[in-house]
Write a protein that holds these residues in place. Structure first.
Motif, PDB file in Angstrom:
ATOM      1  N   ALA A 175       0.834  -1.206   0.000  1.00 61.98           N
ATOM      2  CA  ALA A 175       0.000   0.000   0.000  1.00 61.98           C
ATOM      3  C   ALA A 175       0.869   1.258   0.000  1.00 61.98           C
ATOM      4  CB  ALA A 175      -0.932  -0.005   1.211  1.00 61.98           C
ATOM      5  N   ALA A 176       1.949   1.237   0.770  1.00 63.14           N
ATOM      6  CA  ALA A 176       2.841   2.402   0.833  1.00 63.14           C
ATOM      7  C   ALA A 176       3.523   2.636  -0.506  1.00 63.14           C
ATOM      8  CB  ALA A 176       3.881   2.199   1.933  1.00 63.14           C
ATOM      9  N   VAL A 177       3.965   1.578  -1.160  1.00 61.83           N
ATOM     10  CA  VAL A 177       4.649   1.738  -2.446  1.00 61.83           C
ATOM     11  C   VAL A 177       3.684   2.264  -3.508  1.00 61.83           C
ATOM     12  CG1 VAL A 177       5.819   0.519  -4.321  1.00 61.83           C
ATOM     13  CG2 VAL A 177       6.445   0.054  -1.955  1.00 61.83           C
ATOM     14  N   GLU A 178       2.441   1.822  -3.471  1.00 64.61           N
ATOM     15  CA  GLU A 178       1.456   2.351  -4.427  1.00 64.61           C
ATOM     16  C   GLU A 178       1.336   3.870  -4.281  1.00 64.61           C
ATOM     17  OE1 GLU A 178      -2.073   0.212  -3.533  1.00 64.61           O
ATOM     18  OE2 GLU A 178      -1.545  -1.544  -4.730  1.00 64.61           O
ATOM     19  N   ILE A 179       1.279   4.343  -3.046  1.00 65.80           N
ATOM     20  CA  ILE A 179       1.164   5.782  -2.789  1.00 65.80           C
ATOM     21  C   ILE A 179       2.440   6.502  -3.211  1.00 65.80           C
ATOM     22  CG2 ILE A 179       0.970   7.506  -0.945  1.00 65.80           C
ATOM     23  CD1 ILE A 179      -0.753   5.343   0.569  1.00 65.80           C
ATOM     24  N   LEU A 180       3.580   5.950  -2.820  1.00 63.77           N
ATOM     25  CA  LEU A 180       4.863   6.584  -3.127  1.00 63.77           C
ATOM     26  C   LEU A 180       5.131   6.577  -4.629  1.00 63.77           C
ATOM     27  CD1 LEU A 180       7.350   7.893  -1.910  1.00 63.77           C
ATOM     28  CD2 LEU A 180       8.341   5.619  -1.594  1.00 63.77           C
ATOM     29  N   GLN A 181       4.733   5.509  -5.306  1.00 65.36           N
ATOM     30  CA  GLN A 181       4.974   5.404  -6.742  1.00 65.36           C
ATOM     31  C   GLN A 181       4.172   6.460  -7.514  1.00 65.36           C
ATOM     32  OE1 GLN A 181       4.000   1.558  -8.664  1.00 65.36           O
ATOM     33  NE2 GLN A 181       6.162   1.452  -9.178  1.00 65.36           N
ATOM     34  N   GLN A 182       2.946   6.714  -7.092  1.00 58.97           N
ATOM     35  CA  GLN A 182       2.144   7.761  -7.739  1.00 58.97           C
ATOM     36  C   GLN A 182       2.826   9.126  -7.593  1.00 58.97           C
ATOM     37  OE1 GLN A 182      -1.740   7.542  -5.964  1.00 58.97           O
ATOM     38  NE2 GLN A 182      -2.210   5.543  -6.853  1.00 58.97           N
ATOM     39  N   THR A 186      11.822   1.811  -4.840  1.00 56.85           N
ATOM     40  CA  THR A 186      10.630   2.380  -5.479  1.00 56.85           C
ATOM     41  C   THR A 186      11.029   3.408  -6.524  1.00 56.85           C
ATOM     42  OG1 THR A 186       9.341   2.040  -3.459  1.00 56.85           O
ATOM     43  CG2 THR A 186       8.459   3.590  -5.069  1.00 56.85           C
ATOM     44  N   THR A 187      12.000   4.258  -6.196  1.00 56.45           N
ATOM     45  CA  THR A 187      12.453   5.268  -7.149  1.00 56.45           C
ATOM     46  C   THR A 187      13.061   4.611  -8.385  1.00 56.45           C
ATOM     47  OG1 THR A 187      12.863   6.838  -5.356  1.00 56.45           O
ATOM     48  CG2 THR A 187      13.953   7.261  -7.448  1.00 56.45           C
ATOM     49  N   ALA A 188      13.976   3.664  -8.158  1.00 52.88           N
ATOM     50  CA  ALA A 188      14.639   3.008  -9.288  1.00 52.88           C
ATOM     51  C   ALA A 188      13.656   2.187 -10.118  1.00 52.88           C
ATOM     52  CB  ALA A 188      15.769   2.116  -8.777  1.00 52.88           C
ATOM     53  N   GLY A 189      12.712   1.528  -9.445  1.00 54.07           N
ATOM     54  CA  GLY A 189      11.767   0.679 -10.156  1.00 54.07           C
ATOM     55  C   GLY A 189      10.661   1.428 -10.845  1.00 54.07           C
ATOM     56  N   SER A 190      10.609   2.760 -10.657  1.00 57.02           N
ATOM     57  CA  SER A 190       9.544   3.565 -11.242  1.00 57.02           C
ATOM     58  C   SER A 190      10.055   4.608 -12.227  1.00 57.02           C
ATOM     59  CB  SER A 190       8.764   4.289 -10.127  1.00 57.02           C
ATOM     60  OG  SER A 190       8.373   3.410  -9.108  1.00 57.02           O
ATOM     61  N   HIS A 191      11.355   4.872 -12.217  1.00 50.56           N
ATOM     62  CA  HIS A 191      11.900   5.946 -13.055  1.00 50.56           C
ATOM     63  C   HIS A 191      11.771   5.566 -14.528  1.00 50.56           C
ATOM     64  CE1 HIS A 191      14.432   9.036 -14.703  1.00 50.56           C
ATOM     65  NE2 HIS A 191      14.648   9.547 -13.503  1.00 50.56           N
ATOM     66  N   PRO A 192      11.105   6.398 -15.344  1.00 49.98           N
ATOM     67  CA  PRO A 192      10.848   6.018 -16.735  1.00 49.98           C
ATOM     68  C   PRO A 192      12.110   5.763 -17.546  1.00 49.98           C
ATOM     69  CG  PRO A 192      10.272   8.329 -16.319  1.00 49.98           C
ATOM     70  CD  PRO A 192      10.534   7.702 -14.995  1.00 49.98           C
ATOM     71  N   ARG A 193      13.203   6.434 -17.223  1.00 47.44           N
ATOM     72  CA  ARG A 193      14.425   6.242 -18.006  1.00 47.44           C
ATOM     73  C   ARG A 193      15.217   5.019 -17.556  1.00 47.44           C
ATOM     74  NH1 ARG A 193      16.469  12.542 -18.691  1.00 47.44           N
ATOM     75  NH2 ARG A 193      14.536  13.286 -19.656  1.00 47.44           N
ATOM     76  N   PRO A 238       7.755  -0.516 -15.590  1.00 46.81           N
ATOM     77  CA  PRO A 238       8.055  -0.312 -14.169  1.00 46.81           C
ATOM     78  C   PRO A 238       7.720  -1.542 -13.344  1.00 46.81           C
ATOM     79  CG  PRO A 238       6.039   0.829 -14.774  1.00 46.81           C
ATOM     80  CD  PRO A 238       6.617   0.313 -16.049  1.00 46.81           C
ATOM     81  N   LEU A 239       8.409  -1.675 -12.224  1.00 47.47           N
ATOM     82  CA  LEU A 239       8.081  -2.739 -11.278  1.00 47.47           C
ATOM     83  C   LEU A 239       6.774  -2.390 -10.583  1.00 47.47           C
ATOM     84  CD1 LEU A 239      11.558  -3.404  -9.604  1.00 47.47           C
ATOM     85  CD2 LEU A 239      10.441  -4.773 -11.365  1.00 47.47           C
ATOM     86  N   SER A 240       5.948  -3.386 -10.367  1.00 42.97           N
ATOM     87  CA  SER A 240       4.698  -3.156  -9.642  1.00 42.97           C
ATOM     88  C   SER A 240       4.993  -3.072  -8.150  1.00 42.97           C
ATOM     89  CB  SER A 240       3.722  -4.301  -9.909  1.00 42.97           C
ATOM     90  OG  SER A 240       4.194  -5.490  -9.293  1.00 42.97           O
ATOM     91  N   PRO A 241       4.099  -2.450  -7.363  1.00 45.28           N
ATOM     92  CA  PRO A 241       4.318  -2.405  -5.911  1.00 45.28           C
ATOM     93  C   PRO A 241       4.552  -3.786  -5.294  1.00 45.28           C
ATOM     94  CG  PRO A 241       2.653  -0.819  -6.501  1.00 45.28           C
ATOM     95  CD  PRO A 241       2.960  -1.589  -7.754  1.00 45.28           C
ATOM     96  N   PRO A 242       3.772  -4.843  -5.632  1.00 40.88           N
ATOM     97  CA  PRO A 242       4.083  -6.156  -5.043  1.00 40.88           C
ATOM     98  C   PRO A 242       5.474  -6.662  -5.417  1.00 40.88           C
ATOM     99  CG  PRO A 242       1.853  -6.154  -5.928  1.00 40.88           C
ATOM    100  CD  PRO A 242       2.496  -4.886  -6.392  1.00 40.88           C
ATOM    101  N   GLU A 243       5.940  -6.371  -6.648  1.00 43.74           N
ATOM    102  CA  GLU A 243       7.279  -6.807  -7.044  1.00 43.74           C
ATOM    103  C   GLU A 243       8.350  -6.079  -6.246  1.00 43.74           C
ATOM    104  OE1 GLU A 243       6.785  -8.007 -11.750  1.00 43.74           O
ATOM    105  OE2 GLU A 243       6.836  -5.889 -11.210  1.00 43.74           O
ATOM    106  N   ILE A 244       8.165  -4.787  -6.030  1.00 41.83           N
ATOM    107  CA  ILE A 244       9.143  -4.015  -5.264  1.00 41.83           C
ATOM    108  C   ILE A 244       9.213  -4.520  -3.827  1.00 41.83           C
ATOM    109  CG2 ILE A 244       9.607  -1.720  -4.299  1.00 41.83           C
ATOM    110  CD1 ILE A 244       8.442  -0.570  -6.938  1.00 41.83           C
ATOM    111  N   VAL A 245       8.059  -4.769  -3.224  1.00 41.77           N
ATOM    112  CA  VAL A 245       8.031  -5.238  -1.837  1.00 41.77           C
ATOM    113  C   VAL A 245       8.613  -6.640  -1.733  1.00 41.77           C
ATOM    114  CG1 VAL A 245       6.500  -5.862   0.065  1.00 41.77           C
ATOM    115  CG2 VAL A 245       6.114  -3.746  -1.200  1.00 41.77           C
ATOM    116  N   SER A 246       8.304  -7.509  -2.683  1.00 43.15           N
ATOM    117  CA  SER A 246       8.854  -8.859  -2.661  1.00 43.15           C
ATOM    118  C   SER A 246      10.375  -8.823  -2.778  1.00 43.15           C
ATOM    119  CB  SER A 246       8.256  -9.683  -3.807  1.00 43.15           C
ATOM    120  OG  SER A 246       8.844 -10.972  -3.853  1.00 43.15           O
TER     121      SER A 246
END
Length: 258
Positions: free
Chosen positions: A94-101, A165-172, A178-186
């Protein structure tokens, strides 16, 4: 010129200001900072002159819109609503979903504003550090509740979650995937390497038709039931806290500045 019938009903001053800022931010994300006041007025559903009753110049309005994207208040408010009694993995997803947005919007904004704005922002690294520390502290408070066994102190675990979260979401970096929140947490909780004694099980032999499934072996008495998704050796002390991390200040810095 926008017609009277297309305009929104008059708003209280604070709401009108917020509507102008929100409309401007959407336009800046889509077109960059060179949007016109006419475009902003049409998007907000107001007369163009209304803008200058709230902001002295278009540049002041654009600056306010950019500052709103960096305001951490909505992010911190959303993090505070996560159920502290939920399992750790659910809390973190849940936290990664919020932070990723939040981070995705910042990445888009930086691209829209272009190199001159980025060069100006880099002259004030303290503002970015302060905001990073505020987010990290909020994540650490989210990690801490519960009996979960961690090899990291909550503040260090929060730092790693933030980085991933930053690395897994950065478009470049992610190249459109991008990594999904469950993938980042796992990745944070379990990593990718199989640990000794946890080799993958061989594929089961096919059973003849109508043969009943074997009963599971009973668990020995007093054997602890490990938390799903966590390896039993997570209590190893191999993750020391980062001494460079600041302690949480008694009064968090102002989070509304860009």
């Amino acid at each position: 010129m926008i017609s009277t019938s297309q305009r929104a009903a008059p708003l209280p001053p604070d709401e009108r200001r917020a509507a102008l800022i929100a409309s401007t931010l959407s336009l800046v994300l889509a077109h960059g900072p060179d949007v016109s006041t006419r475009q902003i007025a049409q998007a907000a559903g107001v007369a163009e002159g209304t803008i200058f009753r709230v902001f002295a110049t278009k540049e002041e309005l654009v600056d306010a819109a950019v500052a709103s994207a960096f305001d951490l208040s909505p992010l911190l408010r959303d993090l505070a609503t996560i159920d502290r009694t939920a399992p750790l993995q659910i809390r973190l997803v849940a936290a990664v979903e919020i932070l990723q947005q939040h981070t995705t919007r910042i990445f888009r904004l930086v691209d829209a504003l272009g190199p001159p704005w980025l060069a100006e922002a880099r002259r004030n690294p303290k503002a970015r550090t302060d905001q990073g520390n505020v987010i990290r502290q909020a994540l650490a408070e989210l990690i801490e509740p519960g009996p979960d066994r961690l090899r990291c102190e909550p503040l260090e675990a929060a730092r790693r979650l933030q980085l991933m979260t930053t690395a897994g979401s950065h478009p470049r970096i992610v190249e459109g995937n991008p990594l999904s929140p469950p993938e980042i947490v796992s990745m944070l909780l379990d990593g990718i390497r199989l640990r000794p004694g946890h080799e993958p099980s061989p594929e089961p032999e096919p059973r003849p038709e109508h043969e009943p499934s074997p009963e599971p072996e009973p668990r020995p008495e007093h054997e602890p039931n490990p938390e799903p998704g966590l390896s039993p050796d997570l209590t190893e002390s191999t993750c020391a806290p980062n001494p460079a991390l600041p302690q949480s200040p008694p009064n968090p810095p102002n989070t509304t500045s860009p």
